[in-house]
Design a protein around this motif. Structure first.
Motif, mmCIF file in Angstrom:
data_model
loop_
_atom_site.group_PDB
_atom_site.id
_atom_site.type_symbol
_atom_site.label_atom_id
_atom_site.label_comp_id
_atom_site.label_asym_id
_atom_site.label_seq_id
_atom_site.Cartn_x
_atom_site.Cartn_y
_atom_site.Cartn_z
ATOM 1 N N PHE A 1 0.852 -1.179 0.000
ATOM 2 C CA PHE A 1 0.000 0.000 0.000
ATOM 3 C C PHE A 1 0.889 1.231 0.000
ATOM 4 N N ALA A 2 0.308 2.384 -0.314
ATOM 5 C CA ALA A 2 1.082 3.627 -0.390
ATOM 6 C C ALA A 2 1.568 4.009 1.007
ATOM 7 N N LEU A 3 2.857 4.273 1.117
ATOM 8 C CA LEU A 3 3.455 4.625 2.400
ATOM 9 C C LEU A 3 4.360 5.833 2.200
ATOM 10 N N PRO A 4 4.074 6.940 2.889
ATOM 11 C CA PRO A 4 4.925 8.123 2.745
ATOM 12 C C PRO A 4 6.336 7.882 3.285
ATOM 13 N N ASP A 5 7.289 8.679 2.807
ATOM 14 C CA ASP A 5 8.667 8.589 3.302
ATOM 15 C C ASP A 5 8.708 8.993 4.775
ATOM 16 N N ILE A 6 9.645 8.401 5.506
ATOM 17 C CA ILE A 6 9.809 8.723 6.921
ATOM 18 C C ILE A 6 11.210 9.278 7.121
ATOM 19 N N GLU A 7 11.285 10.569 7.418
ATOM 20 C CA GLU A 7 12.562 11.225 7.696
ATOM 21 C C GLU A 7 12.620 11.769 9.118
ATOM 22 N N THR A 8 11.457 12.025 9.703
ATOM 23 C CA THR A 8 11.388 12.582 11.058
ATOM 24 C C THR A 8 10.315 11.843 11.848
ATOM 25 N N PHE B 1 11.472 2.058 13.503
ATOM 26 C CA PHE B 1 12.219 2.998 12.668
ATOM 27 C C PHE B 1 12.199 4.399 13.277
ATOM 28 N N ARG B 2 11.043 4.787 13.854
ATOM 29 C CA ARG B 2 10.941 6.090 14.516
ATOM 30 C C ARG B 2 11.918 6.164 15.687
ATOM 31 N N ARG B 3 12.016 5.104 16.444
ATOM 32 C CA ARG B 3 12.970 5.076 17.565
ATOM 33 C C ARG B 3 14.402 5.202 17.060
ATOM 34 N N THR B 4 14.687 4.546 15.942
ATOM 35 C CA THR B 4 16.023 4.640 15.356
ATOM 36 C C THR B 4 16.313 6.078 14.944
ATOM 37 N N LEU B 5 15.345 6.733 14.315
ATOM 38 C CA LEU B 5 15.513 8.142 13.937
ATOM 39 C C LEU B 5 15.732 9.013 15.170
ATOM 40 N N GLU B 6 14.950 8.749 16.208
ATOM 41 C CA GLU B 6 15.060 9.518 17.445
ATOM 42 C C GLU B 6 16.436 9.340 18.075
ATOM 43 N N THR B 7 16.924 8.129 18.125
ATOM 44 C CA THR B 7 18.247 7.846 18.691
ATOM 45 C C THR B 7 19.342 8.524 17.874
ATOM 46 N N THR B 8 19.217 8.456 16.561
ATOM 47 C CA THR B 8 20.197 9.106 15.683
ATOM 48 C C THR B 8 20.208 10.614 15.909
ATOM 49 N N GLU B 9 19.029 11.202 16.054
ATOM 50 C CA GLU B 9 18.927 12.645 16.300
ATOM 51 C C GLU B 9 19.552 13.018 17.642
ATOM 52 N N ILE B 10 19.306 12.218 18.667
ATOM 53 C CA ILE B 10 19.882 12.491 19.991
ATOM 54 C C ILE B 10 21.404 12.390 19.931
ATOM 55 N N GLU B 11 21.935 11.371 19.252
ATOM 56 C CA GLU B 11 23.386 11.239 19.108
ATOM 57 C C GLU B 11 23.973 12.427 18.363
ATOM 58 N N ARG B 12 23.281 12.880 17.326
ATOM 59 C CA ARG B 12 23.758 14.038 16.560
ATOM 60 C C ARG B 12 23.815 15.276 17.447
ATOM 61 N N ARG B 13 22.784 15.480 18.267
ATOM 62 C CA ARG B 13 22.747 16.646 19.153
ATOM 63 C C ARG B 13 23.838 16.574 20.219
ATOM 64 N N ILE B 14 24.040 15.383 20.782
ATOM 65 C CA ILE B 14 25.091 15.236 21.806
ATOM 66 C C ILE B 14 26.465 15.509 21.202
ATOM 67 N N THR B 15 26.709 14.989 20.008
ATOM 68 C CA THR B 15 27.981 15.229 19.340
ATOM 69 C C THR B 15 28.190 16.721 19.092
ATOM 70 N N ALA B 16 27.133 17.420 18.659
ATOM 71 C CA ALA B 16 27.224 18.861 18.402
ATOM 72 C C ALA B 16 27.502 19.618 19.698
ATOM 73 N N LEU B 17 26.862 19.219 20.796
ATOM 74 C CA LEU B 17 27.098 19.861 22.089
ATOM 75 C C LEU B 17 28.532 19.632 22.578
ATOM 76 N N GLU B 18 29.037 18.405 22.418
ATOM 77 C CA GLU B 18 30.395 18.120 22.854
ATOM 78 C C GLU B 18 31.419 18.872 22.034
ATOM 79 N N GLU B 19 31.170 19.027 20.761
ATOM 80 C CA GLU B 19 32.104 19.770 19.896
ATOM 81 C C GLU B 19 32.078 21.263 20.179
ATOM 82 N N SER B 20 30.948 21.765 20.659
ATOM 83 C CA SER B 20 30.860 23.207 20.933
ATOM 84 C C SER B 20 31.533 23.606 22.245
ATOM 85 N N LYS B 21 31.892 22.645 23.094
ATOM 86 C CA LYS B 21 32.548 22.945 24.371
ATOM 87 C C LYS B 21 33.985 23.244 24.200
#
Length: 148
Positions: free
Chosen positions: A86-93, A128-148
């Motif tokens: 069936f038709a399924l929209p893309d999942i990016e967020t 898949f949503r949990r995977t996206l959420e985890t990836t986003e959290i890791e990205r944010r933590i990495t950005a915070l650590e690099e900004s210190k």
């Protein structure tokens, strides 16, 4: 209970661990080992498979309901899984996952998918949503650590 020392493997068996698992040195039955009863039955049936199969078919054709069910279960077993299309929209967020849930609910309401299929697909979407959420959290933590 008294401990029976007449077991064949008693000398090789250590006590069990407190959690019930085998103690070191007692791996249990080797992988692939078969029970003696199973081996005996297979030896008795050796070379008789075709005759037994034909006998079951003959009984089914004579109207024996049990034999008929046996034959049909082997010919066309109940499906356990099938592709869902069936038709399924893309999942990016995570918001896209909510849109997919809406789309899936609509497909369910219109009879395009069964409730069981919808539940299975939704479980995959949620993972898949949990995977996206985890990836986003890791990205944010990495950005915070690099900004210190």
């Amino acid at each position: 209970m008294s401990k029976n020392n007449n077991r064949n493997n008693g000398a090789k068996t250590d006590e069990r661990n407190p959690d019930g698992t085998f103690a070191t040195g007692n791996p249990g039955r080797p992988r692939g080992a078969r029970h003696k009863v199973t081996q005996a039955i297979e030896a008795m049936l050796e070379g008789q498979q075709e005759a037994l199969t034909q006998a079951a078919i003959d009984k089914a054709l004579e109207g024996d309901v049990t034999a008929l069910r046996l034959c049909l279960d082997r010919i066309a077993p109940a499906r356990k899984d099938a592709p869902v299309s069936f038709a399924l929209p893309d999942i990016e967020t995570a918001e896209d996952a909510a849109n997919v849930a809406r789309s899936l609910l609509k497909a369910l309401a219109e009879g395009e998918v069964t409730p069981l299929e919808a539940a299975s697909v939704m479980a995959v979407v949620e993972q898949f949503r949990r995977t996206l959420e985890t990836t986003e959290i890791e990205r944010r933590i990495t950005a915070l650590e690099e900004s210190k």
